[in-house]
Motif scaffolding. Sequence first.
Motif, mmCIF file in Angstrom:
data_model
loop_
_atom_site.group_PDB
_atom_site.id
_atom_site.type_symbol
_atom_site.label_atom_id
_atom_site.label_comp_id
_atom_site.label_asym_id
_atom_site.label_seq_id
_atom_site.Cartn_x
_atom_site.Cartn_y
_atom_site.Cartn_z
ATOM 1 N N ASN A 171 -73.825 74.212 -56.201
ATOM 2 C CA ASN A 171 -72.862 74.411 -55.121
ATOM 3 C C ASN A 171 -72.630 73.137 -54.316
ATOM 4 O O ASN A 171 -71.856 73.140 -53.359
ATOM 5 C CB ASN A 171 -73.319 75.550 -54.208
ATOM 6 C CG ASN A 171 -73.184 76.897 -54.891
ATOM 7 O OD1 ASN A 171 -72.086 77.280 -55.286
ATOM 8 N ND2 ASN A 171 -74.291 77.592 -55.071
ATOM 9 N N ASP A 190 -70.826 77.581 -47.187
ATOM 10 C CA ASP A 190 -69.638 77.859 -48.006
ATOM 11 C C ASP A 190 -68.337 77.518 -47.278
ATOM 12 O O ASP A 190 -67.254 77.805 -47.779
ATOM 13 C CB ASP A 190 -69.629 79.324 -48.464
ATOM 14 C CG ASP A 190 -69.613 80.307 -47.296
ATOM 15 O OD1 ASP A 190 -69.298 79.903 -46.158
ATOM 16 O OD2 ASP A 190 -69.919 81.492 -47.523
ATOM 17 N N TRP A 204 -66.912 78.845 -44.887
ATOM 18 C CA TRP A 204 -66.177 79.947 -44.278
ATOM 19 C C TRP A 204 -66.354 79.855 -42.761
ATOM 20 O O TRP A 204 -67.458 79.653 -42.277
ATOM 21 C CB TRP A 204 -66.721 81.285 -44.795
ATOM 22 C CG TRP A 204 -65.938 82.441 -44.267
ATOM 23 C CD1 TRP A 204 -66.208 83.172 -43.151
ATOM 24 C CD2 TRP A 204 -64.751 82.992 -44.833
ATOM 25 N NE1 TRP A 204 -65.257 84.141 -42.989
ATOM 26 C CE2 TRP A 204 -64.354 84.058 -44.001
ATOM 27 C CE3 TRP A 204 -63.965 82.678 -45.957
ATOM 28 C CZ2 TRP A 204 -63.211 84.827 -44.260
ATOM 29 C CZ3 TRP A 204 -62.843 83.442 -46.217
ATOM 30 C CH2 TRP A 204 -62.470 84.502 -45.373
ATOM 31 N N ARG A 234 -56.768 72.591 -52.308
ATOM 32 C CA ARG A 234 -57.806 72.047 -51.432
ATOM 33 C C ARG A 234 -58.853 71.194 -52.154
ATOM 34 O O ARG A 234 -59.290 70.177 -51.618
ATOM 35 C CB ARG A 234 -58.509 73.196 -50.683
ATOM 36 C CG ARG A 234 -59.505 72.687 -49.663
ATOM 37 C CD ARG A 234 -60.101 73.841 -48.869
ATOM 38 N NE ARG A 234 -61.511 74.002 -49.162
ATOM 39 C CZ ARG A 234 -62.247 75.042 -48.759
ATOM 40 N NH1 ARG A 234 -61.714 75.998 -48.065
ATOM 41 N NH2 ARG A 234 -63.518 75.109 -49.051
ATOM 42 N N ARG A 280 -58.159 71.234 -42.207
ATOM 43 C CA ARG A 280 -58.759 70.741 -40.957
ATOM 44 C C ARG A 280 -59.054 69.249 -41.018
ATOM 45 O O ARG A 280 -59.089 68.587 -39.992
ATOM 46 C CB ARG A 280 -60.034 71.531 -40.631
ATOM 47 C CG ARG A 280 -61.232 71.080 -41.431
ATOM 48 C CD ARG A 280 -62.395 72.032 -41.363
ATOM 49 N NE ARG A 280 -63.356 71.789 -40.296
ATOM 50 C CZ ARG A 280 -64.341 70.895 -40.343
ATOM 51 N NH1 ARG A 280 -64.481 70.080 -41.380
ATOM 52 N NH2 ARG A 280 -65.216 70.804 -39.361
ATOM 53 N N ASP A 281 -59.317 68.764 -42.224
ATOM 54 C CA ASP A 281 -59.688 67.353 -42.351
ATOM 55 C C ASP A 281 -58.480 66.419 -42.375
ATOM 56 O O ASP A 281 -58.633 65.210 -42.448
ATOM 57 C CB ASP A 281 -60.530 67.153 -43.620
ATOM 58 C CG ASP A 281 -61.899 67.815 -43.493
ATOM 59 O OD1 ASP A 281 -62.393 67.931 -42.350
ATOM 60 O OD2 ASP A 281 -62.458 68.225 -44.525
ATOM 61 N N ARG A 326 -52.541 63.400 -41.754
ATOM 62 C CA ARG A 326 -52.815 62.339 -42.720
ATOM 63 C C ARG A 326 -52.114 62.704 -44.027
ATOM 64 O O ARG A 326 -52.149 63.851 -44.464
ATOM 65 C CB ARG A 326 -54.328 62.289 -42.946
ATOM 66 C CG ARG A 326 -54.792 61.388 -44.039
ATOM 67 C CD ARG A 326 -56.150 61.842 -44.516
ATOM 68 N NE ARG A 326 -57.207 61.476 -43.591
ATOM 69 C CZ ARG A 326 -57.877 60.323 -43.674
ATOM 70 N NH1 ARG A 326 -57.613 59.466 -44.624
ATOM 71 N NH2 ARG A 326 -58.827 60.046 -42.816
ATOM 72 N N PRO A 382 -50.911 59.300 -51.027
ATOM 73 C CA PRO A 382 -49.879 58.880 -51.973
ATOM 74 C C PRO A 382 -49.667 59.948 -53.028
ATOM 75 O O PRO A 382 -50.627 60.613 -53.432
ATOM 76 C CB PRO A 382 -50.466 57.620 -52.605
ATOM 77 C CG PRO A 382 -51.839 57.450 -52.092
ATOM 78 C CD PRO A 382 -52.107 58.458 -51.049
ATOM 79 N N ASP A 429 -63.514 67.415 -62.235
ATOM 80 C CA ASP A 429 -63.042 68.065 -61.016
ATOM 81 C C ASP A 429 -61.526 68.169 -60.993
ATOM 82 O O ASP A 429 -60.824 67.163 -61.109
ATOM 83 C CB ASP A 429 -63.512 67.279 -59.784
ATOM 84 C CG ASP A 429 -64.993 67.480 -59.524
ATOM 85 O OD1 ASP A 429 -65.723 67.762 -60.500
ATOM 86 O OD2 ASP A 429 -65.414 67.358 -58.367
ATOM 87 N N GLY A 442 -65.061 84.803 -48.571
ATOM 88 C CA GLY A 442 -65.500 83.428 -48.811
ATOM 89 C C GLY A 442 -66.992 83.361 -49.050
ATOM 90 O O GLY A 442 -67.785 83.934 -48.295
ATOM 91 N N THR A 443 -67.367 82.691 -50.134
ATOM 92 C CA THR A 443 -68.787 82.550 -50.446
ATOM 93 C C THR A 443 -69.006 81.210 -51.137
ATOM 94 O O THR A 443 -68.098 80.376 -51.191
ATOM 95 C CB THR A 443 -69.258 83.743 -51.313
ATOM 96 O OG1 THR A 443 -70.666 83.647 -51.517
ATOM 97 C CG2 THR A 443 -68.552 83.763 -52.671
ATOM 98 N N LEU A 444 -70.195 80.998 -51.654
ATOM 99 C CA LEU A 444 -70.448 79.729 -52.332
ATOM 100 C C LEU A 444 -69.694 79.676 -53.653
ATOM 101 O O LEU A 444 -69.494 80.713 -54.291
ATOM 102 C CB LEU A 444 -71.953 79.564 -52.589
ATOM 103 C CG LEU A 444 -72.776 79.378 -51.318
ATOM 104 C CD1 LEU A 444 -74.266 79.484 -51.627
ATOM 105 C CD2 LEU A 444 -72.457 78.019 -50.669
ATOM 106 N N PRO A 445 -69.289 78.485 -54.072
ATOM 107 C CA PRO A 445 -68.490 78.378 -55.299
ATOM 108 C C PRO A 445 -69.079 79.131 -56.486
ATOM 109 O O PRO A 445 -68.359 79.868 -57.161
ATOM 110 C CB PRO A 445 -68.481 76.865 -55.563
ATOM 111 C CG PRO A 445 -68.596 76.245 -54.203
ATOM 112 C CD PRO A 445 -69.465 77.187 -53.397
ATOM 113 N N TRP A 495 -63.561 76.937 -56.854
ATOM 114 C CA TRP A 495 -64.010 75.635 -56.332
ATOM 115 C C TRP A 495 -64.293 75.731 -54.837
ATOM 116 O O TRP A 495 -65.203 75.094 -54.317
ATOM 117 C CB TRP A 495 -62.958 74.562 -56.606
ATOM 118 C CG TRP A 495 -63.589 73.303 -57.077
ATOM 119 C CD1 TRP A 495 -63.909 72.214 -56.326
ATOM 120 C CD2 TRP A 495 -64.013 73.017 -58.420
ATOM 121 N NE1 TRP A 495 -64.504 71.267 -57.111
ATOM 122 C CE2 TRP A 495 -64.574 71.721 -58.394
ATOM 123 C CE3 TRP A 495 -63.972 73.707 -59.626
ATOM 124 C CZ2 TRP A 495 -65.099 71.113 -59.540
ATOM 125 C CZ3 TRP A 495 -64.483 73.097 -60.746
ATOM 126 C CH2 TRP A 495 -65.035 71.832 -60.702
#
Lengths: 479, 430
Positions: free
Chosen positions: A104, A183, A185, B149, B156-157, B207, B210, B241, B325-328, B349
């Motif tokens: 992860n 994660d 979230w 993303r 947010r970034d 931001r 290119p 990736d 939402g959880t870990l990939p 991802w």
Amino acid sequence: MSFDAVIAEIRSKLGAEAVLTADAELLVYECDAVTMHRHTPMAVVLPNSTEEVAVAVRACHEQGVPYVPRGAGTGLSGGAVPVEDALLIETSRMRRVLEIDFENRFAIVEAGIVNVDVSKACASGGLHYAPDPSSQTVCTVGGNVAENSGGPHCLKYGATTNHILAVRVVMPDGEVVDLGRADQWTTGYDLRGAFVGSEGTLGIATEITVRLVPTPPAIRTLLFPFPELDASCEAVGAIIRSGIVPAALEILDRNTIEAVEASPTFRAGYPTDAAAVLLVELDGLEAGIEDQVDSVTTICRQHGALEVHRAQTAQERAALWRGRKGAFGAMGRLAPDLFVQDVVVPRTRLPEIIREVVEIGARHGLHVSNVFHAGDGNLHPNITYDRRDADQVERVRRAGKEIIVRCVAVGGTLSGEHGIGLDKAEYMTLVFTEDDLESMAKLREVFNPRALCNPGKILPSGGGCFDRQASRLATEDAQ
Amino acid sequence: MTAAEPSPSALDALQAVLPGDAVRAGRDSDAIAGHVPSWVAAPPDEASLRDVLTWARQQQQAVAPVGGRTQLAIGNPPDRLDGIVSTQRLSGIVDYPAGDLTITVRAGTTAAEIAETVEAEGQWSPLDALSGDSTVGGLLAVGQSGPWRPGLGALRDQVLETRVVHPDGRVTRSGARVVKNVTGYDLNKLFIGSLGTLGVLTEVCLRLRPRPEATATLLLGTTDALTAAEITALLRRAGLDPTGLAFVSPRHDAPVIDRPPGVVLGLLKLAGAAADVAWLRDNISTELPAGTTWTLLEEPEVEEPIWQWLRVHLRRETTLSGRLGTLPMQAGTLAASLPVEVDWVLRPWEGVVDWYWSGPTEQAAEISAAIHVAAQAHQAGRLLIHAPSAVKASGDVFGERPPGFETMRGLRDAFDPERVLNPGRFLHGL
Ligand SMILES: Cc1cc2nc3c(=O)[nH]c(=O)nc-3n(C[C@H](O)[C@H](O)[C@H](O)COP(=O)(O)OP(=O)(O)OC[C@H]3O[C@@H](n4cnc5c(N)ncnc54)[C@H](O)[C@@H]3O)c2cc1C
């Protein structure tokens, strides 16, 4: 407020050796890497865990004693230096890697871990922690979170805030709260986002969940000497505009090259006859990287680059970087004191600002060396001086301020990566209105209502905002 | 749902504050979760927006800021709703120094307009993967990133500077139009995803990046969410990736020619230098587990429509819908554990699973409860987006209270003590 009571309380819970109080031991804590600001703390607490930090913070909270979080003390804005009598809470005993999740792509580390140790710990899985301040062999991840530190590679990978997934924080009332999640979230306000870059004024980070990124299979490091500083800046603009996203674009001017090459430790083999060198790192997949090398080389030649040095081995790459990362250290040899300025401008304004910086230095009769994150528009004019010479100190101060004012005038701002701390708090009104600052003060008051956690930083004193905290404190004391 | 008490006096009073054409009476079509506002204001500039908010605060009016009205389903039903403040007329590009790769726009500017403007300069908007008619202000208030993303980074970034009007009449700025900045607290992060409860965004600097030399999309066909997870794991281990990766459960109307029934559709976006894209394409197609089909789309005319379709598909309205939402590496099993009648889009991802269910309203509570159980088993964060009003009202659409809730409440108290902005719509108790 009783320091003795707080120290006794902490010692009773964490053991006598967890608190340093001897004068000789405290001396090294009187400043961080900005030697202009000094204040010896009343004592230094060395907690070993989140719980121990919480014990210390609760004791301070109960007794109304101010305290300052501290990592390695490499900060360049006076953030880890008390402005009044205070305790320091230092994370040097909290350096463990608690978990690495390769699949992860995150790691949980204690706040006192040294930046580079995170990447070392996960290298076997082909991952690394991207933010790489030049101080990375010493500074802590907790300090990086507090400063939202950058580094050469944040051109491509982003600064610390883009790599922090969650932070366990001991809040100023001693509560332990987890901000953010591994994660990513988010439920409710993004408190993790607000905490990163808060310079130790919203609480103490104790455990940090960092994002890990794959280490690129192909890396090319190139050095382009230029006959003019201007031309190197123009080349940077052209590279950015061309659509290539290099991992790093760093410029060192002639004075910096001379300092580096004169240093036995940091000598990198940079050509001493160049007015500037542009250090370019490209990374990514093997497939496309040579095309990028060619494009960058063409652009640099078009802008007058004299030649190209290309690192052929890992050692050569390390040598090219040694000069860049050691630049501050090398300058430190030139004079008793070094003033490191950190300002940022929209990157297209770089050439004109660099000319002005050179002019300002000359006008004040100062030795200014520029080494900077050119790709991000983040300048570091460094001024060597001797603090025993009052006139020189005054000229350094004036030049420093003029540089800031010029950067602000072209749409830039006060700090790209070193933070405001107590060094630049007085300049905040150059870029923010009272109303802007009031919003910042509101945020701080919500986290840190009694202003015991690192007081006197970031927001200007004397202004409405800071007074609000001060008067609140006064009322509480009176009660 | 009861409409707000028509309040001609409020409307009259507001007409005194704003230029004539900037305010009108609310209509049924303005409703948010069944609440019809009594007035709708579309201030022509920031100063008049500030006047509306200060007036609303004095008059104890409850106000919902809106942009393109594309994401109003997100949030709890409002406690109160008197008026709507639209940022639609606060639109347009303020400053676009292309060489800086930054753009400053007013909050009512649509994602499509930004994309078009920057593409003309060979650049990519960070909002590119989101729906075109959404405004940048609305997208930031909701704070969700689009399906690219992994390559573009989280929304947010990408935010460098914001201007915000607060209910106390302050107009504040945080950040700056530079790509690297640590000057003061990062309030931008607080405003992003705050659903307009701390202030109304009026201007934003983003931001840009290119536009990559080449892009391609691989359309994958696979059997189920678990195989999708396996594909994800293979790509991650091999360092292949993608810029975006989404798997869509079999019942869908994607404009793909070859659509055998029962097949999970995968959209895999590649972007970068031409040689890199070619290399990734070749290597990914050989890494895919047996039984996975793939088709390559390289021309923009065929590539673009499928992503456009996904953007629309992602925010379609069904009886029930939501996001988890959880870990990939858990996202695939999470999608696989959803009730069979639930459709999903899995973005492994990012660890995001969007889910959709259509059916009789009476069954909605049961389905929603089943999803809740699946989410808990994976420690997933959850957001309920569309639901019959009874289901929405039965809990908090944002799920459990997060750690730090007291601090969040403190912030809400500090910025909007009277709860002028979107009362009730964000986390319960804020
Ligand atoms: C030679 C040299 C090169 C440098 N290069 C760079 C560079 O390239 N990029 C860059 O961005 N910076 C650079 N710096 C500045 C500095 O290294 C960074 O700001 C670094 O993040 C500070 O880390 P530290 O552990 O030394 O923190 P300290 O100096 O100990 O503290 C810095 C601030 O963080 C707070 N703090 C520390 N730990 C915590 C914690 N656990 N929780 C909450 N607050 C905490 C302190 O209160 C203080 O306000 C450089 C400094 C030097 C001396």
